[in-house]
Motif scaffolding. Sequence first.
Motif, PDB file in Angstrom:
ATOM      1  N   CYS A   1     123.461  36.171 145.355  1.00 36.44           N
ATOM      2  CA  CYS A   1     123.812  35.796 144.569  1.00 36.44           C
ATOM      3  C   CYS A   1     124.062  36.935 143.407  1.00 36.44           C
ATOM      4  O   CYS A   1     122.590  37.554 142.875  1.00 36.44           O
TER       5      CYS A   1
ATOM      6  N   CYS B   1     123.199  35.391 139.187  1.00 35.14           N
ATOM      7  CA  CYS B   1     121.411  35.263 139.703  1.00 35.14           C
ATOM      8  C   CYS B   1     120.469  35.573 140.169  1.00 35.14           C
ATOM      9  O   CYS B   1     119.549  35.053 140.464  1.00 35.14           O
TER      10      CYS B   1
ATOM     11  N   CYS C   1     125.081  28.523 140.237  1.00 37.76           N
ATOM     12  CA  CYS C   1     125.823  29.395 139.937  1.00 37.76           C
ATOM     13  C   CYS C   1     127.122  29.000 140.055  1.00 37.76           C
ATOM     14  O   CYS C   1     127.979  29.737 138.737  1.00 37.76           O
TER      15      CYS C   1
ATOM     16  N   CYS D   1     127.508  31.083 145.563  1.00 38.63           N
ATOM     17  CA  CYS D   1     126.544  30.950 145.284  1.00 38.63           C
ATOM     18  C   CYS D   1     126.114  29.214 144.962  1.00 38.63           C
ATOM     19  O   CYS D   1     126.874  28.213 143.968  1.00 38.63           O
TER      20      CYS D   1
END
Length: 57
Positions: A8, A11, A32, A29
């Motif tokens: 990702c 994050c 998040c 993801c």
Amino acid sequence: MPVYEFKCKKCNTDFSKKSSMAEKKYIKCPKCDSKELKENFTTNTSCSLFAKRLSGG
Ligand SMILES: [Zn+2]
């Protein structure tokens, strides 16, 4: 079904998902929910098996 590895961009979570080619673009993801993913090309599929056979002797 192939397993794809992603990272990702938001994050930095690494995760892998089993997915068909068509479903790949819908992957988010797990942490998040971001769709900004970078695909990691790993070699832990049939490729590495082949490599192992080559080096294993
Ligand atoms: Zn994320």
